[in-house]
Design a protein around this motif. Structure first.
Motif, PDB file in Angstrom:
ATOM      1  N   TYR A  80      18.793  -2.886  -1.932  1.00 25.01           N
ATOM      2  CA  TYR A  80      17.610  -2.412  -2.134  1.00 25.01           C
ATOM      3  C   TYR A  80      17.215  -1.111  -1.202  1.00 25.01           C
ATOM      4  O   TYR A  80      17.127  -0.698   0.014  1.00 25.01           O
ATOM      5  CB  TYR A  80      16.456  -3.301  -1.310  1.00 25.01           C
ATOM      6  N   LYS A  81      17.953   0.065  -2.061  1.00 22.77           N
ATOM      7  CA  LYS A  81      17.688   1.186  -1.834  1.00 22.77           C
ATOM      8  C   LYS A  81      16.704   1.996  -2.678  1.00 22.77           C
ATOM      9  O   LYS A  81      16.550   1.452  -3.476  1.00 22.77           O
ATOM     10  CB  LYS A  81      19.053   2.080  -1.245  1.00 22.77           C
ATOM     11  N   ASP A  82      16.525   3.120  -2.618  1.00 28.81           N
ATOM     12  CA  ASP A  82      15.174   3.778  -3.282  1.00 28.81           C
ATOM     13  C   ASP A  82      14.049   2.653  -3.113  1.00 28.81           C
ATOM     14  O   ASP A  82      13.475   2.852  -3.921  1.00 28.81           O
ATOM     15  CB  ASP A  82      15.878   4.375  -4.477  1.00 28.81           C
ATOM     16  N   ARG A  83      13.863   2.506  -1.940  1.00 25.45           N
ATOM     17  CA  ARG A  83      12.632   1.514  -1.646  1.00 25.45           C
ATOM     18  C   ARG A  83      11.276   1.884  -1.937  1.00 25.45           C
ATOM     19  O   ARG A  83      11.037   3.000  -1.455  1.00 25.45           O
ATOM     20  CB  ARG A  83      12.496   0.352  -0.561  1.00 25.45           C
ATOM     21  N   SER A  84      10.143   0.851  -2.884  1.00 26.80           N
ATOM     22  CA  SER A  84       9.431   1.663  -3.006  1.00 26.80           C
ATOM     23  C   SER A  84       8.565   0.191  -2.600  1.00 26.80           C
ATOM     24  O   SER A  84       7.006   0.602  -2.056  1.00 26.80           O
ATOM     25  CB  SER A  84       8.773   1.197  -4.670  1.00 26.80           C
ATOM     26  N   SER A  85       8.811  -0.955  -1.872  1.00 24.98           N
ATOM     27  CA  SER A  85       8.216  -1.595  -0.997  1.00 24.98           C
ATOM     28  C   SER A  85       8.426  -2.520  -0.125  1.00 24.98           C
ATOM     29  O   SER A  85       9.819  -2.335   0.222  1.00 24.98           O
ATOM     30  CB  SER A  85       7.445  -2.996  -2.108  1.00 24.98           C
ATOM     31  N   PRO A  86       8.095  -2.888   1.123  1.00 21.11           N
ATOM     32  CA  PRO A  86       8.058  -3.680   2.085  1.00 21.11           C
ATOM     33  C   PRO A  86       9.478  -5.095   1.535  1.00 21.11           C
ATOM     34  O   PRO A  86       8.917  -5.731   1.179  1.00 21.11           O
ATOM     35  CB  PRO A  86       7.218  -3.875   3.161  1.00 21.11           C
ATOM     36  N   GLU A 126      17.968   7.274   9.578  1.00 17.42           N
ATOM     37  CA  GLU A 126      17.550   8.531  10.814  1.00 17.42           C
ATOM     38  C   GLU A 126      17.838   9.559  10.724  1.00 17.42           C
ATOM     39  O   GLU A 126      17.145  10.896  11.595  1.00 17.42           O
ATOM     40  CB  GLU A 126      17.320   8.068  12.313  1.00 17.42           C
ATOM     41  N   ASP A 127      18.977   9.849  10.061  1.00 12.82           N
ATOM     42  CA  ASP A 127      19.007  11.506   9.772  1.00 12.82           C
ATOM     43  C   ASP A 127      18.666  12.095   8.090  1.00 12.82           C
ATOM     44  O   ASP A 127      18.838  12.093   7.376  1.00 12.82           O
ATOM     45  CB  ASP A 127      20.740  10.858   9.219  1.00 12.82           C
ATOM     46  N   ARG A 128      18.118  12.807   9.012  1.00  9.82           N
ATOM     47  CA  ARG A 128      17.085  13.959   7.484  1.00  9.82           C
ATOM     48  C   ARG A 128      18.406  14.237   6.301  1.00  9.82           C
ATOM     49  O   ARG A 128      18.770  14.815   5.094  1.00  9.82           O
ATOM     50  CB  ARG A 128      16.518  15.458   7.729  1.00  9.82           C
ATOM     51  N   ALA A 129      19.626  15.063   6.969  1.00  7.66           N
ATOM     52  CA  ALA A 129      20.705  15.400   6.184  1.00  7.66           C
ATOM     53  C   ALA A 129      20.732  14.145   5.016  1.00  7.66           C
ATOM     54  O   ALA A 129      21.001  14.881   4.093  1.00  7.66           O
ATOM     55  CB  ALA A 129      21.664  16.411   6.869  1.00  7.66           C
ATOM     56  N   VAL A 130      21.387  12.885   5.840  1.00 15.25           N
ATOM     57  CA  VAL A 130      20.870  12.227   4.217  1.00 15.25           C
ATOM     58  C   VAL A 130      20.061  12.392   3.630  1.00 15.25           C
ATOM     59  O   VAL A 130      21.148  11.864   2.522  1.00 15.25           O
ATOM     60  CB  VAL A 130      21.492  10.613   4.964  1.00 15.25           C
ATOM     61  N   VAL A 131      18.938  12.253   4.164  1.00 13.21           N
ATOM     62  CA  VAL A 131      18.582  12.292   3.027  1.00 13.21           C
ATOM     63  C   VAL A 131      18.243  12.917   2.081  1.00 13.21           C
ATOM     64  O   VAL A 131      17.704  13.848   0.649  1.00 13.21           O
ATOM     65  CB  VAL A 131      16.908  11.822   3.447  1.00 13.21           C
ATOM     66  N   GLU A 132      18.864  14.499   2.213  1.00  8.98           N
ATOM     67  CA  GLU A 132      18.635  15.777   2.223  1.00  8.98           C
ATOM     68  C   GLU A 132      19.225  16.244   0.788  1.00  8.98           C
ATOM     69  O   GLU A 132      19.491  16.556  -0.083  1.00  8.98           O
ATOM     70  CB  GLU A 132      18.780  16.588   2.821  1.00  8.98           C
ATOM     71  N   GLN A 133      20.794  15.218   1.391  1.00 15.27           N
ATOM     72  CA  GLN A 133      21.810  15.231   0.012  1.00 15.27           C
ATOM     73  C   GLN A 133      22.094  14.122  -1.186  1.00 15.27           C
ATOM     74  O   GLN A 133      22.008  14.492  -2.242  1.00 15.27           O
ATOM     75  CB  GLN A 133      23.089  14.605   0.854  1.00 15.27           C
ATOM     76  N   HIS A 134      21.288  12.705  -0.608  1.00 21.59           N
ATOM     77  CA  HIS A 134      20.850  12.069  -1.007  1.00 21.59           C
ATOM     78  C   HIS A 134      20.131  12.884  -3.060  1.00 21.59           C
ATOM     79  O   HIS A 134      19.766  12.184  -3.697  1.00 21.59           O
ATOM     80  CB  HIS A 134      19.564  10.641  -1.199  1.00 21.59           C
ATOM     81  N   THR A 169      21.460  15.505  -4.849  1.00 15.91           N
ATOM     82  CA  THR A 169      23.082  14.365  -5.788  1.00 15.91           C
ATOM     83  C   THR A 169      22.189  14.027  -6.663  1.00 15.91           C
ATOM     84  O   THR A 169      22.660  13.322  -8.085  1.00 15.91           O
ATOM     85  CB  THR A 169      23.238  13.512  -5.013  1.00 15.91           C
ATOM     86  N   TYR A 170      20.603  13.113  -6.401  1.00 13.66           N
ATOM     87  CA  TYR A 170      20.154  12.968  -8.269  1.00 13.66           C
ATOM     88  C   TYR A 170      19.002  13.364  -8.844  1.00 13.66           C
ATOM     89  O   TYR A 170      18.199  12.879  -9.043  1.00 13.66           O
ATOM     90  CB  TYR A 170      19.590  11.785  -7.110  1.00 13.66           C
ATOM     91  N   GLY A 171      19.381  14.948  -8.187  1.00 12.12           N
ATOM     92  CA  GLY A 171      17.864  15.547  -8.823  1.00 12.12           C
ATOM     93  C   GLY A 171      16.447  15.516  -8.535  1.00 12.12           C
ATOM     94  O   GLY A 171      15.630  15.888  -9.117  1.00 12.12           O
ATOM     95  N   LEU A 172      16.042  15.252  -7.467  1.00  8.76           N
ATOM     96  CA  LEU A 172      14.647  14.711  -6.454  1.00  8.76           C
ATOM     97  C   LEU A 172      14.614  15.941  -5.771  1.00  8.76           C
ATOM     98  O   LEU A 172      14.881  17.265  -4.906  1.00  8.76           O
ATOM     99  CB  LEU A 172      14.413  13.623  -5.704  1.00  8.76           C
ATOM    100  N   ASN A 173      13.387  17.005  -6.267  1.00 10.99           N
ATOM    101  CA  ASN A 173      13.321  17.750  -5.399  1.00 10.99           C
ATOM    102  C   ASN A 173      12.287  17.135  -4.058  1.00 10.99           C
ATOM    103  O   ASN A 173      11.338  16.269  -4.111  1.00 10.99           O
ATOM    104  CB  ASN A 173      11.954  17.910  -6.144  1.00 10.99           C
TER     105      ASN A 173
END
Length: 339
Positions: A96-102, A198-206, A209-213
């Motif tokens: 469950y990645k790209d989570r929208s709920s707990p 916890e890594d911002r760089a991982v989030v930025e790469q994601h 990769t998937y075309g999110l601004n």
């Protein structure tokens, strides 16, 4: 415009038994529209996992036709047994990645269902329809039935689409949907929870990769925006389906007491717009809500129930409840632009 939270009422169950080639199992139509189709054992001692492994084609045909199957009355005593049953499908399980709920992962991509407060209704949605990758199948297991209510309403999104006005469909086909999320601690989910890092760089790469601004904001907050279609074609049946979180994430879908807690739209953890950034008409949001409501079917959970759904054909939600309730979930067969 005032939106009321959905209220559901039980529909009459009118069983009709049809024998399969093997007389050890019965198929029952819960409603005249056979939705969901109910599988029940005709004799004691059936190994559900073994039976599924021998009848994948039959199950696939029913899923394609009806969208949802309820396995009821089988000996599936706990979550471990549920996981073993799911292995019979031979499908890849999704994390469950790209989570929208707990949610809490129990083990091996087995999760709790959404952990919102018991008094809240969860609106209708197809799991991860807003994301770049979503499951083609999703299965719920009733580990502990609630004392009152707590049903998981389901709706065939082929029929939902047919209820929507032509002008609405045309607008969404032309423009798509723009999703906006504000990920911050204390309101909704943080980016650490959504992306499990916890890594911002991982989030930025994601995001790249998937075309999110994306844009980093004060107090370690992250704003992301991305566009997705509102209507898709099912990869197996080819049918057009209403497949999005356009209503679910929209400001107007929130309960009034929650809406008033935000001073501006910029503070919202979620919101949706047309793909060009323009607001979605309130009348269209009302029409979407009503289409889901009118196609909604639900039934009380019974311990050891398994609800298997084609996630692209069937939307689901959650009614409010009292007493303890535990529904577990697995997502299978990743599909999408980057599956």
């Amino acid at each position: 415009m005032q939106f009321n939270r959905p209220q559901f009422s039980l529909k009459n169950i009118q069983p009709k038994t049809v024998d399969l080639p093997e007389d050890i199992l019965q198929r029952e139509a819960m409603l005249p529209g056979h939705f969901p189709m109910v599988y029940k054992p005709a004799i004691d001692g059936i190994s559900l996992g073994s039976w599924i492994g021998d009848h994948l084609a039959d199950i696939g045909a029913d899923l394609k036709k009806y969208g949802a199957i309820l396995f009821r009355g089988f000996d599936v005593p706990d979550r471990d047994a549920f996981q073993e049953v799911m292995k019979a499908f031979g499908e890849e399980l999704m994390s469950y990645k790209d989570r929208s709920s707990p949610r809490t992962e129990i083990s091996g991509n087995l999760y709790t269902s959404t952990e919102h407060p018991a008094d809240q209704v969860i609106n209708m949605h197809n799991e991860l329809s807003y994301s770049h990758t979503w499951p083609l199948k999703i299965a719920f297991y009733c580990s502990k039935q609630p004392l009152e209510r707590g049903e998981t309403p389901i709706a065939d999104v082929r029929k939902v689409l047919k209820r929507l006005p032509d002008a609405l469909i045309s607008s969404f086909k032309q423009k798509g949907i723009l999703y906006r999320r504000l990920l911050q601690k204390g309101v909704g989910l943080s980016w650490q929870e959504v992306y499990q890092t916890e890594d911002r760089a991982v989030v930025e790469q994601h995001c790249k990769t998937y075309g999110l601004n994306f844009k980093w904001l004060e107090k370690d907050a992250l704003e992301i925006k991305w566009c997705r279609p509102a209507i898709r074609n099912h990869p197996v049946t080819g049918e057009e389906i209403w497949f999005n979180h356009g209503y679910f994430f929209n400001f107007m879908a929130l309960a009034p007491e929650i809406r008033t807690a935000f001073a501006s739209m910029d503070e919202l953890p979620f919101n949706t717009y047309y793909g060009d950034g323009s607001p979605i008409e309130p009348a269209f949001l009302t029409a979407i809500f009503e289409a889901y409501r009118d196609e909604c079917v639900y039934f009380p959970w019974v311990n050891q129930d398994i609800l298997l759904m084609d996630n692209m054909l069937v939307a689901h939600g959650r009614n409010s409840f009292t007493g303890a309730r535990e529904i577990n979930v697995v997502m299978m067969q990743p599909f999408g632009e980057h599956a």
